[in-house]
Every structure is written in structure tokens, then in C-alpha cells.
Design a protein around this motif. Sequence first.
Motif, PDB file in Angstrom:
ATOM      1  N   ALA A  84       0.854  -1.371   0.059  1.00 45.65           N
ATOM      2  CA  ALA A  84       0.173   0.056   0.040  1.00 45.65           C
ATOM      3  C   ALA A  84       0.803   1.277  -0.119  1.00 45.65           C
ATOM      4  O   ALA A  84       0.421   2.276  -0.405  1.00 45.65           O
ATOM      5  N   THR A  85       2.092   1.199   0.455  1.00 46.40           N
ATOM      6  CA  THR A  85       2.921   2.461   0.508  1.00 46.40           C
ATOM      7  C   THR A  85       3.991   2.395  -0.598  1.00 46.40           C
ATOM      8  O   THR A  85       4.702   3.094  -0.501  1.00 46.40           O
ATOM      9  N   ASN A  86       3.777   1.577  -1.495  1.00 46.00           N
ATOM     10  CA  ASN A  86       4.579   1.367  -2.699  1.00 46.00           C
ATOM     11  C   ASN A  86       6.049   1.054  -2.429  1.00 46.00           C
ATOM     12  O   ASN A  86       7.020   1.691  -3.195  1.00 46.00           O
ATOM     13  N   ILE A  87       6.416   0.515  -1.340  1.00 42.70           N
ATOM     14  CA  ILE A  87       7.714  -0.014  -0.938  1.00 42.70           C
ATOM     15  C   ILE A  87       8.203  -1.301  -1.627  1.00 42.70           C
ATOM     16  O   ILE A  87       9.261  -1.351  -2.196  1.00 42.70           O
ATOM     17  N   GLY A 108       3.203  -9.031  -3.528  1.00 44.15           N
ATOM     18  CA  GLY A 108       3.099  -9.580  -2.187  1.00 44.15           C
ATOM     19  C   GLY A 108       4.163 -10.494  -1.859  1.00 44.15           C
ATOM     20  O   GLY A 108       4.919 -10.600  -0.904  1.00 44.15           O
ATOM     21  N   GLY A 109       4.828 -10.986  -3.111  1.00 45.52           N
ATOM     22  CA  GLY A 109       5.856 -12.064  -3.240  1.00 45.52           C
ATOM     23  C   GLY A 109       7.344 -11.208  -2.711  1.00 45.52           C
ATOM     24  O   GLY A 109       8.000 -11.726  -2.089  1.00 45.52           O
ATOM     25  N   GLU A 110       7.230 -10.363  -3.319  1.00 43.30           N
ATOM     26  CA  GLU A 110       8.503  -9.399  -3.091  1.00 43.30           C
ATOM     27  C   GLU A 110       8.533  -8.940  -1.624  1.00 43.30           C
ATOM     28  O   GLU A 110       9.732  -8.990  -0.803  1.00 43.30           O
ATOM     29  N   ALA A 111       7.521  -8.571  -1.086  1.00 37.01           N
ATOM     30  CA  ALA A 111       7.284  -8.092   0.331  1.00 37.01           C
ATOM     31  C   ALA A 111       7.660  -9.420   1.159  1.00 37.01           C
ATOM     32  O   ALA A 111       8.584  -9.119   2.232  1.00 37.01           O
ATOM     33  N   GLN A 112       7.122 -10.507   0.864  1.00 40.00           N
ATOM     34  CA  GLN A 112       7.488 -11.678   1.874  1.00 40.00           C
ATOM     35  C   GLN A 112       9.010 -12.117   1.886  1.00 40.00           C
ATOM     36  O   GLN A 112       9.460 -12.412   2.790  1.00 40.00           O
ATOM     37  N   GLU A 122      10.035  -0.176   9.422  1.00 40.07           N
ATOM     38  CA  GLU A 122      11.159   0.178   8.449  1.00 40.07           C
ATOM     39  C   GLU A 122      11.488  -0.771   7.401  1.00 40.07           C
ATOM     40  O   GLU A 122      11.533  -1.924   7.739  1.00 40.07           O
ATOM     41  N   CYS A 123      11.519  -0.470   6.198  1.00 38.49           N
ATOM     42  CA  CYS A 123      12.201  -1.177   5.003  1.00 38.49           C
ATOM     43  C   CYS A 123      12.663  -0.213   3.886  1.00 38.49           C
ATOM     44  O   CYS A 123      12.006   0.710   3.854  1.00 38.49           O
ATOM     45  N   ARG A 124      13.829  -0.731   3.382  1.00 42.65           N
ATOM     46  CA  ARG A 124      14.459  -0.074   2.238  1.00 42.65           C
ATOM     47  C   ARG A 124      14.657   1.271   2.493  1.00 42.65           C
ATOM     48  O   ARG A 124      14.343   2.107   1.681  1.00 42.65           O
TER      49      ARG A 124
END
Length: 68
Positions: free
Chosen positions: A19-22, A26-30, A59-61
Motif C-alpha cells: 500500500a505504501t509502494n515500497i 506480495g511475493g517481493e514483500a514476503q 522500516e524497510c528499504r
Amino acid sequence: MLDFTLEGEFIPLIQLLKATNIVQSGGEAQMLVSDGEVKYNGEIDYRKRLKVRRGDIVECRGQKIKVK
């Protein structure tokens, strides 16, 4: 810092990252969660089904997301 306004009680971590375009999927997030690249309230967290609630910080990237 990104502000994310929560509509409801919680949002799953994977959905928040999308949702925040990080991340784009979903696979990339996992993969990021599995690799220990996501911090939840200052600590690395490996839970893919984590429920993020108001007041939490993710926090991510190099991005910080504050959930309101």
C-alpha cells in the motif's frame, strides 16, 4: 517518514508494504520479511502475517512508515 492512515483495527505487514509502494508485489514483500530486511518498532521481524496497528513504525528499504 511516511504516514499511513489505518482504516480498521489492523493491516497485515505484507499489505502495508504494498500500500505504501515500497514493494510491487506480495511475493517481493514476503522475500524482504524472510530475509530480515523489515523492522517492526525497531526490531527485525520475520512474521509475514504480522498485524500492524496504530502507533506502530515499520522500516524497510530506508523508509519509515508510521501507522496512524
